[in-house]
Write a protein that holds these residues in place. Structure first.
Motif, PDB file in Angstrom:
ATOM      1  N   PRO A  81      -8.596 -32.387 -28.264  1.00  0.00           N
ATOM      2  CA  PRO A  81      -8.502 -31.209 -29.146  1.00  0.00           C
ATOM      3  C   PRO A  81      -9.820 -30.452 -29.274  1.00  0.00           C
ATOM      4  O   PRO A  81      -9.834 -29.213 -29.294  1.00  0.00           O
ATOM      5  N   ASP A  82     -10.936 -31.180 -29.331  1.00  0.00           N
ATOM      6  CA  ASP A  82     -12.245 -30.529 -29.409  1.00  0.00           C
ATOM      7  C   ASP A  82     -12.604 -29.886 -28.074  1.00  0.00           C
ATOM      8  O   ASP A  82     -13.175 -28.791 -28.024  1.00  0.00           O
ATOM      9  N   LEU A  83     -12.250 -30.543 -26.968  1.00  0.00           N
ATOM     10  CA  LEU A  83     -12.544 -30.001 -25.637  1.00  0.00           C
ATOM     11  C   LEU A  83     -11.828 -28.677 -25.399  1.00  0.00           C
ATOM     12  O   LEU A  83     -12.372 -27.777 -24.765  1.00  0.00           O
ATOM     13  N   ILE A  84     -10.610 -28.566 -25.882  1.00  0.00           N
ATOM     14  CA  ILE A  84      -9.824 -27.352 -25.656  1.00  0.00           C
ATOM     15  C   ILE A  84     -10.579 -26.118 -26.141  1.00  0.00           C
ATOM     16  O   ILE A  84     -10.471 -25.038 -25.543  1.00  0.00           O
ATOM     17  N   GLU A  85     -11.366 -26.274 -27.201  1.00  0.00           N
ATOM     18  CA  GLU A  85     -12.130 -25.146 -27.747  1.00  0.00           C
ATOM     19  C   GLU A  85     -13.394 -24.867 -26.954  1.00  0.00           C
ATOM     20  O   GLU A  85     -13.977 -23.787 -27.078  1.00  0.00           O
ATOM     21  N   LYS A  86     -13.838 -25.813 -26.124  1.00  0.00           N
ATOM     22  CA  LYS A  86     -15.125 -25.698 -25.451  1.00  0.00           C
ATOM     23  C   LYS A  86     -15.045 -25.379 -23.967  1.00  0.00           C
ATOM     24  O   LYS A  86     -16.021 -24.885 -23.393  1.00  0.00           O
ATOM     25  N   VAL A  87     -13.935 -25.700 -23.329  1.00  0.00           N
ATOM     26  CA  VAL A  87     -13.852 -25.575 -21.874  1.00  0.00           C
ATOM     27  C   VAL A  87     -12.737 -24.604 -21.497  1.00  0.00           C
ATOM     28  O   VAL A  87     -11.885 -24.251 -22.311  1.00  0.00           O
ATOM     29  N   ASP A  88     -12.752 -24.205 -20.240  1.00  0.00           N
ATOM     30  CA  ASP A  88     -11.725 -23.291 -19.737  1.00  0.00           C
ATOM     31  C   ASP A  88     -10.532 -24.037 -19.161  1.00  0.00           C
ATOM     32  O   ASP A  88      -9.407 -23.525 -19.187  1.00  0.00           O
ATOM     33  N   VAL A  89     -10.775 -25.226 -18.604  1.00  0.00           N
ATOM     34  CA  VAL A  89      -9.703 -26.043 -18.035  1.00  0.00           C
ATOM     35  C   VAL A  89      -9.932 -27.496 -18.438  1.00  0.00           C
ATOM     36  O   VAL A  89     -11.043 -28.019 -18.292  1.00  0.00           O
ATOM     37  N   VAL A  90      -8.876 -28.143 -18.926  1.00  0.00           N
ATOM     38  CA  VAL A  90      -8.880 -29.592 -19.148  1.00  0.00           C
ATOM     39  C   VAL A  90      -8.060 -30.214 -18.023  1.00  0.00           C
ATOM     40  O   VAL A  90      -6.891 -29.850 -17.825  1.00  0.00           O
ATOM     41  N   LEU A  91      -8.668 -31.130 -17.290  1.00  0.00           N
ATOM     42  CA  LEU A  91      -7.993 -31.785 -16.169  1.00  0.00           C
ATOM     43  C   LEU A  91      -7.864 -33.281 -16.438  1.00  0.00           C
ATOM     44  O   LEU A  91      -8.867 -33.956 -16.683  1.00  0.00           O
ATOM     45  N   GLY A  92      -6.648 -33.781 -16.390  1.00  0.00           N
ATOM     46  CA  GLY A  92      -6.426 -35.221 -16.462  1.00  0.00           C
ATOM     47  C   GLY A  92      -6.546 -35.826 -15.081  1.00  0.00           C
ATOM     48  O   GLY A  92      -5.752 -35.519 -14.180  1.00  0.00           O
ATOM     49  N   ASN A  93      -7.541 -36.677 -14.888  1.00  0.00           N
ATOM     50  CA  ASN A  93      -7.845 -37.236 -13.574  1.00  0.00           C
ATOM     51  C   ASN A  93      -7.064 -38.528 -13.358  1.00  0.00           C
ATOM     52  O   ASN A  93      -7.194 -39.481 -14.132  1.00  0.00           O
ATOM     53  N   LEU A  94      -6.278 -38.573 -12.301  1.00  0.00           N
ATOM     54  CA  LEU A  94      -5.518 -39.777 -11.956  1.00  0.00           C
ATOM     55  C   LEU A  94      -6.028 -40.449 -10.693  1.00  0.00           C
ATOM     56  O   LEU A  94      -5.584 -41.545 -10.368  1.00  0.00           O
ATOM     57  N   GLU A  95      -6.962 -39.805  -9.973  1.00  0.00           N
ATOM     58  CA  GLU A  95      -7.342 -40.301  -8.650  1.00  0.00           C
ATOM     59  C   GLU A  95      -8.637 -41.100  -8.682  1.00  0.00           C
ATOM     60  O   GLU A  95      -8.735 -42.116  -9.371  1.00  0.00           O
ATOM     61  N   ASP A  96      -9.653 -40.663  -7.931  1.00  0.00           N
ATOM     62  CA  ASP A  96     -10.916 -41.408  -7.853  1.00  0.00           C
ATOM     63  C   ASP A  96     -11.485 -41.621  -9.251  1.00  0.00           C
ATOM     64  O   ASP A  96     -11.346 -40.784 -10.132  1.00  0.00           O
ATOM     65  N   ALA A  97     -12.154 -42.735  -9.433  1.00  0.00           N
ATOM     66  CA  ALA A  97     -12.748 -43.169 -10.702  1.00  0.00           C
ATOM     67  C   ALA A  97     -11.725 -43.816 -11.634  1.00  0.00           C
ATOM     68  O   ALA A  97     -12.101 -44.315 -12.697  1.00  0.00           O
TER      69      ALA A  97
END
Length: 346
Positions: A45-61
Protein backbone atom coordinates in the motif's frame (compact mmCIF):
# COMPACT_ATOMS: atom_id res chain seq x y z
CA UNK A 1 3.63 -13.95 -40.02
CA UNK A 2 0.02 -12.82 -39.68
CA UNK A 3 -1.53 -10.81 -42.46
CA UNK A 4 -2.31 -7.16 -41.61
CA UNK A 5 -6.07 -7.83 -41.51
CA UNK A 6 -5.60 -10.60 -38.94
CA UNK A 7 -3.01 -8.91 -36.73
CA UNK A 8 -5.52 -7.08 -34.52
CA UNK A 9 -8.11 -9.84 -34.29
CA UNK A 10 -8.57 -11.62 -30.93
CA UNK A 11 -6.91 -15.03 -30.82
CA UNK A 12 -9.82 -16.65 -29.00
CA UNK A 13 -13.59 -16.36 -29.34
CA UNK A 14 -14.78 -13.95 -26.65
CA UNK A 15 -11.36 -12.49 -25.87
CA UNK A 16 -11.14 -8.68 -25.72
CA UNK A 17 -10.02 -6.74 -28.77
CA UNK A 18 -6.25 -6.12 -28.80
CA UNK A 19 -5.05 -2.58 -28.24
CA UNK A 20 -4.34 -0.66 -31.44
CA UNK A 21 -1.84 1.47 -29.52
CA UNK A 22 -0.15 0.75 -26.19
CA UNK A 23 -1.86 2.75 -23.42
CA UNK A 24 0.11 5.81 -22.32
CA UNK A 25 1.35 5.38 -18.76
CA UNK A 26 4.22 6.57 -16.58
CA UNK A 27 6.69 3.76 -15.87
CA UNK A 28 9.90 5.34 -14.59
CA UNK A 29 10.55 2.53 -12.13
CA UNK A 30 9.31 -1.05 -12.17
CA UNK A 31 9.63 -1.99 -8.51
CA UNK A 32 10.17 -5.68 -7.76
CA UNK A 33 8.38 -7.26 -4.78
CA UNK A 34 9.00 -10.86 -3.58
CA UNK A 35 5.36 -11.79 -2.90
CA UNK A 36 6.06 -14.95 -0.91
CA UNK A 37 7.30 -12.78 1.98
CA UNK A 38 4.38 -11.48 4.03
CA UNK A 39 6.20 -8.44 5.42
CA UNK A 40 7.03 -7.35 1.84
CA UNK A 41 3.39 -7.69 0.80
CA UNK A 42 2.46 -5.52 3.77
CA UNK A 43 4.53 -2.68 2.27
CA UNK A 44 2.61 -2.64 -1.02
CA UNK A 45 0.00 0.00 0.00
CA UNK A 46 2.84 2.43 0.76
CA UNK A 47 4.70 1.44 -2.43
CA UNK A 48 1.68 2.20 -4.60
CA UNK A 49 2.04 5.88 -3.63
CA UNK A 50 5.78 5.94 -4.37
CA UNK A 51 6.34 3.97 -7.57
CA UNK A 52 4.92 3.85 -11.07
CA UNK A 53 4.77 0.04 -11.35
CA UNK A 54 4.53 -2.65 -8.67
CA UNK A 55 5.78 -6.00 -9.98
CA UNK A 56 5.26 -9.30 -8.19
CA UNK A 57 8.36 -11.36 -8.96
CA UNK A 58 7.85 -15.11 -9.37
CA UNK A 59 11.07 -16.00 -11.21
CA UNK A 60 14.75 -15.47 -10.32
CA UNK A 61 15.45 -14.79 -6.62
CA UNK A 62 12.42 -16.92 -5.61
CA UNK A 63 13.57 -20.32 -4.24
CA UNK A 64 12.14 -23.41 -5.98
CA UNK A 65 10.28 -24.46 -2.84
CA UNK A 66 8.64 -21.00 -2.59
CA UNK A 67 7.29 -20.73 -6.16
CA UNK A 68 3.72 -21.64 -5.20
CA UNK A 69 3.84 -19.33 -2.20
CA UNK A 70 5.04 -16.48 -4.41
CA UNK A 71 2.21 -17.08 -6.90
CA UNK A 72 -0.39 -17.21 -4.14
CA UNK A 73 1.16 -14.18 -2.46
CA UNK A 74 0.93 -12.18 -5.68
CA UNK A 75 -2.74 -13.08 -6.07
CA UNK A 76 -3.34 -12.01 -2.47
CA UNK A 77 -1.55 -8.65 -2.84
CA UNK A 78 -3.44 -7.97 -6.08
CA UNK A 79 -6.77 -8.65 -4.36
CA UNK A 80 -5.92 -6.67 -1.25
CA UNK A 81 -4.93 -3.39 -2.92
CA UNK A 82 -6.35 -0.68 -5.16
CA UNK A 83 -3.51 0.22 -7.51
CA UNK A 84 -5.19 3.25 -9.11
CA UNK A 85 -2.85 4.75 -11.72
CA UNK A 86 0.06 2.57 -10.54
CA UNK A 87 0.69 -0.40 -12.82
CA UNK A 88 0.38 -3.98 -11.59
CA UNK A 89 2.74 -6.41 -13.30
CA UNK A 90 4.08 -9.87 -12.63
CA UNK A 91 7.28 -11.55 -13.83
CA UNK A 92 6.33 -15.17 -14.36
CA UNK A 93 8.71 -18.10 -14.56
CA UNK A 94 10.30 -18.85 -17.93
CA UNK A 95 8.49 -20.93 -20.53
CA UNK A 96 10.55 -24.09 -20.02
CA UNK A 97 10.09 -24.12 -16.25
CA UNK A 98 7.64 -26.40 -14.39
CA UNK A 99 5.89 -23.36 -12.88
CA UNK A 100 5.05 -21.20 -15.91
CA UNK A 101 1.69 -22.70 -16.85
CA UNK A 102 0.31 -22.54 -13.30
CA UNK A 103 1.58 -18.96 -12.99
CA UNK A 104 -0.45 -17.83 -16.01
CA UNK A 105 -3.59 -19.94 -15.52
CA UNK A 106 -3.99 -19.24 -11.81
CA UNK A 107 -3.12 -15.52 -11.90
CA UNK A 108 -5.29 -14.66 -14.91
CA UNK A 109 -8.18 -16.61 -13.45
CA UNK A 110 -7.89 -14.98 -10.04
CA UNK A 111 -6.86 -11.37 -10.73
CA UNK A 112 -6.67 -10.98 -14.50
CA UNK A 113 -8.88 -7.89 -14.53
CA UNK A 114 -6.37 -6.07 -12.32
CA UNK A 115 -3.24 -7.28 -14.10
CA UNK A 116 -1.71 -4.88 -16.62
CA UNK A 117 1.41 -6.66 -17.87
CA UNK A 118 3.02 -10.11 -17.80
CA UNK A 119 6.82 -9.88 -17.93
CA UNK A 120 8.20 -12.93 -19.75
CA UNK A 121 11.82 -13.94 -19.05
CA UNK A 122 14.41 -15.25 -21.48
CA UNK A 123 12.49 -14.56 -24.69
CA UNK A 124 14.39 -16.13 -27.57
CA UNK A 125 12.19 -15.23 -30.52
CA UNK A 126 8.69 -14.36 -31.70
CA UNK A 127 7.53 -17.96 -31.16
CA UNK A 128 7.72 -17.41 -27.39
CA UNK A 129 5.47 -14.35 -27.67
CA UNK A 130 3.04 -16.18 -29.99
CA UNK A 131 2.58 -18.96 -27.45
CA UNK A 132 1.85 -16.62 -24.55
CA UNK A 133 -0.31 -14.43 -26.79
CA UNK A 134 -2.61 -17.34 -27.67
CA UNK A 135 -2.72 -18.65 -24.11
CA UNK A 136 -3.65 -15.26 -22.67
CA UNK A 137 -6.43 -14.85 -25.24
CA UNK A 138 -7.88 -18.24 -24.32
CA UNK A 139 -7.80 -17.42 -20.61
CA UNK A 140 -9.21 -13.92 -21.11
CA UNK A 141 -12.15 -15.45 -22.98
CA UNK A 142 -12.62 -18.21 -20.42
CA UNK A 143 -12.54 -15.80 -17.48
CA UNK A 144 -14.52 -13.03 -19.16
CA UNK A 145 -11.89 -10.30 -18.98
CA UNK A 146 -12.76 -6.90 -20.45
CA UNK A 147 -9.25 -5.74 -21.43
CA UNK A 148 -6.20 -7.50 -22.86
CA UNK A 149 -3.18 -8.25 -20.70
CA UNK A 150 0.05 -6.99 -22.26
CA UNK A 151 3.38 -8.82 -22.63
CA UNK A 152 6.78 -7.38 -21.70
CA UNK A 153 9.80 -9.36 -22.94
CA UNK A 154 13.12 -9.58 -21.12
CA UNK A 155 16.05 -9.50 -23.53
CA UNK A 156 18.58 -11.74 -21.79
CA UNK A 157 19.93 -14.27 -24.27
CA UNK A 158 22.16 -13.96 -27.31
CA UNK A 159 19.40 -15.45 -29.47
CA UNK A 160 16.90 -12.96 -28.11
CA UNK A 161 19.18 -10.05 -29.04
CA UNK A 162 19.63 -11.54 -32.50
CA UNK A 163 15.84 -11.75 -32.94
CA UNK A 164 14.95 -8.47 -31.21
CA UNK A 165 13.09 -6.95 -34.17
CA UNK A 166 10.90 -10.02 -34.69
CA UNK A 167 10.12 -10.08 -30.96
CA UNK A 168 9.07 -6.44 -31.02
CA UNK A 169 6.74 -7.11 -33.96
CA UNK A 170 5.32 -10.41 -32.69
CA UNK A 171 1.96 -9.30 -31.26
CA UNK A 172 -0.27 -6.30 -30.54
CA UNK A 173 0.09 -7.38 -26.90
CA UNK A 174 3.73 -6.31 -26.89
CA UNK A 175 4.16 -3.61 -24.24
CA UNK A 176 7.94 -3.35 -24.38
CA UNK A 177 11.27 -4.92 -23.48
CA UNK A 178 13.80 -4.76 -20.69
CA UNK A 179 17.51 -5.50 -20.89
CA UNK A 180 18.48 -8.40 -18.61
CA UNK A 181 22.25 -7.95 -18.32
CA UNK A 182 23.12 -10.81 -15.95
CA UNK A 183 21.57 -13.67 -17.92
CA UNK A 184 22.64 -12.02 -21.17
CA UNK A 185 26.24 -11.87 -19.96
CA UNK A 186 26.14 -15.60 -19.19
CA UNK A 187 24.47 -16.41 -22.52
CA UNK A 188 27.15 -14.48 -24.40
CA UNK A 189 30.02 -15.93 -22.39
CA UNK A 190 30.97 -12.47 -21.11
CA UNK A 191 33.59 -12.54 -18.37
CA UNK A 192 31.82 -10.56 -15.67
CA UNK A 193 29.81 -11.39 -12.56
CA UNK A 194 28.31 -7.89 -12.29
CA UNK A 195 24.57 -7.28 -12.74
CA UNK A 196 24.48 -4.30 -15.08
CA UNK A 197 26.81 -1.32 -15.14
CA UNK A 198 30.35 -1.09 -16.39
CA UNK A 199 33.50 -3.05 -15.68
CA UNK A 200 36.93 -1.57 -14.87
CA UNK A 201 38.62 -3.86 -17.41
CA UNK A 202 36.35 -2.77 -20.27
CA UNK A 203 38.18 0.44 -21.09
CA UNK A 204 40.19 2.38 -23.63
CA UNK A 205 43.59 3.91 -22.90
CA UNK A 206 44.69 7.45 -23.58
CA UNK A 207 47.60 7.88 -26.00
CA UNK A 208 51.07 7.15 -24.72
CA UNK A 209 52.90 10.28 -23.58
CA UNK A 210 56.68 9.93 -23.15
CA UNK A 211 56.30 6.73 -21.19
CA UNK A 212 54.14 8.32 -18.48
CA UNK A 213 51.03 6.88 -16.90
CA UNK A 214 48.15 6.37 -19.35
CA UNK A 215 44.61 7.16 -18.23
CA UNK A 216 41.99 4.42 -18.68
CA UNK A 217 38.39 5.33 -19.50
CA UNK A 218 35.77 2.76 -18.60
CA UNK A 219 33.28 1.99 -21.36
CA UNK A 220 29.62 0.89 -21.28
CA UNK A 221 29.29 -2.87 -21.81
CA UNK A 222 25.60 -2.49 -22.68
CA UNK A 223 25.64 0.42 -25.12
CA UNK A 224 25.27 -1.69 -28.27
CA UNK A 225 22.48 -3.86 -26.87
CA UNK A 226 20.49 -0.95 -25.43
CA UNK A 227 20.75 0.89 -28.75
CA UNK A 228 19.60 -2.17 -30.69
CA UNK A 229 16.70 -2.73 -28.29
CA UNK A 230 15.60 0.93 -28.40
CA UNK A 231 15.59 0.95 -32.21
CA UNK A 232 13.53 -2.25 -32.36
CA UNK A 233 11.03 -1.04 -29.76
CA UNK A 234 10.50 2.43 -31.17
CA UNK A 235 10.20 1.08 -34.70
CA UNK A 236 7.16 -0.92 -33.60
CA UNK A 237 5.66 1.54 -31.14
CA UNK A 238 6.54 -0.31 -27.94
CA UNK A 239 8.58 0.73 -24.90
CA UNK A 240 12.28 0.08 -24.06
CA UNK A 241 13.55 -0.21 -20.47
CA UNK A 242 16.83 -0.79 -18.71
CA UNK A 243 16.63 -3.72 -16.33
CA UNK A 244 18.39 -4.31 -13.00
CA UNK A 245 21.45 -2.73 -11.44
CA UNK A 246 22.68 -5.17 -8.84
CA UNK A 247 25.16 -3.19 -6.71
CA UNK A 248 22.96 -1.51 -4.11
CA UNK A 249 26.05 -0.08 -2.38
CA UNK A 250 26.95 2.11 -5.39
CA UNK A 251 24.07 4.55 -6.06
CA UNK A 252 26.30 6.81 -8.19
CA UNK A 253 27.05 3.99 -10.63
CA UNK A 254 23.37 3.02 -10.65
CA UNK A 255 22.38 6.58 -11.51
CA UNK A 256 25.01 6.73 -14.26
CA UNK A 257 23.78 3.51 -15.87
CA UNK A 258 20.14 4.58 -15.64
CA UNK A 259 21.01 7.98 -17.13
CA UNK A 260 22.83 6.40 -20.07
CA UNK A 261 19.72 4.33 -20.77
CA UNK A 262 17.44 7.38 -20.39
CA UNK A 263 19.48 9.46 -22.81
CA UNK A 264 19.47 6.61 -25.33
CA UNK A 265 15.65 6.37 -25.26
CA UNK A 266 14.65 4.09 -22.39
CA UNK A 267 11.55 5.10 -20.43
CA UNK A 268 12.40 3.49 -17.10
CA UNK A 269 14.37 0.83 -15.24
CA UNK A 270 13.87 -1.84 -12.62
CA UNK A 271 14.21 -0.91 -8.95
CA UNK A 272 15.25 -3.90 -6.87
CA UNK A 273 15.91 -1.98 -3.65
CA UNK A 274 14.03 0.96 -2.08
CA UNK A 275 17.08 3.21 -2.56
CA UNK A 276 16.78 2.79 -6.34
CA UNK A 277 13.23 4.19 -6.46
CA UNK A 278 14.42 7.75 -5.94
CA UNK A 279 17.26 7.29 -8.42
CA UNK A 280 14.90 6.11 -11.14
CA UNK A 281 12.42 8.89 -10.37
CA UNK A 282 15.18 11.48 -10.67
CA UNK A 283 16.75 10.09 -13.83
CA UNK A 284 13.61 9.27 -15.83
CA UNK A 285 11.90 12.58 -15.07
CA UNK A 286 13.32 15.19 -17.49
CA UNK A 287 15.39 18.00 -16.02
CA UNK A 288 13.40 21.16 -15.31
CA UNK A 289 15.82 23.30 -17.32
CA UNK A 290 15.47 21.00 -20.33
CA UNK A 291 11.69 21.16 -20.01
CA UNK A 292 11.74 24.96 -19.93
CA UNK A 293 13.98 25.14 -23.00
CA UNK A 294 11.71 22.65 -24.79
CA UNK A 295 8.75 24.87 -23.93
CA UNK A 296 10.49 27.86 -25.53
CA UNK A 297 11.06 25.91 -28.75
CA UNK A 298 7.47 24.70 -28.96
CA UNK A 299 6.09 28.15 -28.27
CA UNK A 300 8.38 29.77 -30.85
CA UNK A 301 7.45 27.18 -33.51
CA UNK A 302 3.80 26.26 -32.89
CA UNK A 303 3.43 24.25 -36.09
CA UNK A 304 6.92 22.72 -35.99
CA UNK A 305 8.12 24.33 -39.21
CA UNK A 306 10.72 26.93 -40.09
CA UNK A 307 13.76 27.95 -38.04
CA UNK A 308 14.28 30.30 -35.10
CA UNK A 309 17.14 31.41 -32.85
CA UNK A 310 16.63 30.75 -29.12
CA UNK A 311 19.33 31.62 -26.58
CA UNK A 312 21.87 31.83 -29.41
CA UNK A 313 21.05 28.35 -30.77
CA UNK A 314 19.31 27.59 -34.05
CA UNK A 315 16.15 25.52 -33.77
CA UNK A 316 14.33 23.85 -36.67
CA UNK A 317 11.85 21.05 -37.30
CA UNK A 318 14.30 18.40 -36.04
CA UNK A 319 14.94 20.14 -32.72
CA UNK A 320 11.18 20.81 -32.47
CA UNK A 321 10.65 17.03 -32.50
CA UNK A 322 13.32 16.62 -29.80
CA UNK A 323 11.65 19.31 -27.71
CA UNK A 324 8.28 17.61 -28.05
CA UNK A 325 9.71 14.33 -26.70
CA UNK A 326 10.97 16.15 -23.59
CA UNK A 327 7.85 18.26 -23.10
CA UNK A 328 5.38 15.39 -23.59
CA UNK A 329 7.30 13.28 -21.09
CA UNK A 330 7.25 16.14 -18.59
CA UNK A 331 3.47 16.43 -18.97
CA UNK A 332 3.12 12.69 -18.37
CA UNK A 333 5.32 12.91 -15.26
CA UNK A 334 3.34 15.90 -13.98
CA UNK A 335 0.04 14.05 -14.44
CA UNK A 336 1.02 11.60 -11.69
CA UNK A 337 3.71 13.41 -9.71
CA UNK A 338 2.39 16.61 -8.08
CA UNK A 339 5.85 17.66 -6.87
CA UNK A 340 7.28 17.49 -10.38
CA UNK A 341 4.25 19.33 -11.76
CA UNK A 342 5.14 22.26 -9.51
CA UNK A 343 8.80 22.11 -10.58
CA UNK A 344 7.82 22.11 -14.25
CA UNK A 345 5.31 24.92 -13.77
CA UNK A 346 2.32 22.90 -15.03
Amino acid sequence: MKTPSAFYKPLAIGAPEPFREIPVSLERMIHFVPPHIEKMRAKVPDLIEKVDVVLGNLEDAIPADAKSDARNGFIQMARDNDFGSTGLWTRVNCLNSPWFLDDIVEIVGAVGEKLDVVMLPKVEGPWDIHYLDQLLAQLEAKDGLSKPILIHAILETAEGVKNVEQIAAASPRMHGMSLGPADLAASRGMKTTRVGGGHPDYAVLSDADDGGARAAYQQDLWHYTVGKMVDACLSYGIKPFYGPFGDFSDPAACESQFRNAFLMGCLGAWSLHPTQIGIAKKVFSPDAGEVEFARKILEAMPDGTGAVMIDGKMQDDATWKQAKVIFDLAKLVASKDADMAVIYGF
